[in-house]
Design a protein around this motif. Sequence first.
Motif, PDB file in Angstrom:
ATOM      1  N   ASP A  58       0.822  -1.211   0.000  1.00 21.98           N
ATOM      2  CA  ASP A  58       0.000   0.000   0.000  1.00 21.98           C
ATOM      3  C   ASP A  58       0.859   1.266   0.000  1.00 21.98           C
ATOM      4  OD1 ASP A  58      -2.634  -1.355   2.136  1.00 21.98           O
ATOM      5  OD2 ASP A  58      -2.312  -1.479  -0.035  1.00 21.98           O
ATOM      6  N   SER A  59       2.004   1.197   0.643  1.00 20.04           N
ATOM      7  CA  SER A  59       2.856   2.378   0.791  1.00 20.04           C
ATOM      8  C   SER A  59       3.475   2.846  -0.530  1.00 20.04           C
ATOM      9  CB  SER A  59       3.965   2.099   1.806  1.00 20.04           C
ATOM     10  OG  SER A  59       4.752   0.997   1.383  1.00 20.04           O
ATOM     11  N   LYS A  61       1.948   1.900  -3.710  1.00 21.20           N
ATOM     12  CA  LYS A  61       0.945   1.831  -4.779  1.00 21.20           C
ATOM     13  C   LYS A  61       0.754   3.211  -5.381  1.00 21.20           C
ATOM     14  CE  LYS A  61      -2.030  -1.166  -3.677  1.00 21.20           C
ATOM     15  NZ  LYS A  61      -3.167  -1.878  -3.053  1.00 21.20           N
TER      16      LYS A  61
END
Length: 120
Positions: A58-59, A61
């Motif tokens: 997520d960090s 993306k």
Amino acid sequence: QVQLVESGGGLVQVGGSLRLSCAASGRVAMSWFRQAPGKEREFVAAVNRIGGNTYYADSVKDRFTISRDYAKNTLYLQMNNLKPEDTAMYYCAATGRLVAPKIHSEYDYWGQGTQVTVSS
């Protein structure tokens, strides 16, 4: 035996870009992991052995893009809009599994790492 050789790290300012490369000697699922001093190795991005499905932490993306050139047996990580928290040693990893896992212990082969430093 799969051999992995990374390149492309360096020093870049906040908001800048870098492209990492990893030359691989086999047909494998591949990933990028990173490890900052005092922290555990963490998953960044992965691409399956066949089919090209990709996965991201997520960090990263929407900022990082993983890709591979099967003809050249090379894995890439395009990193844009870099932040100080992206500073780490980046490792290329490979496994014979069809689907690239996100857990570093499930990888059989590792490169030597390439340092990425983002300065503010």
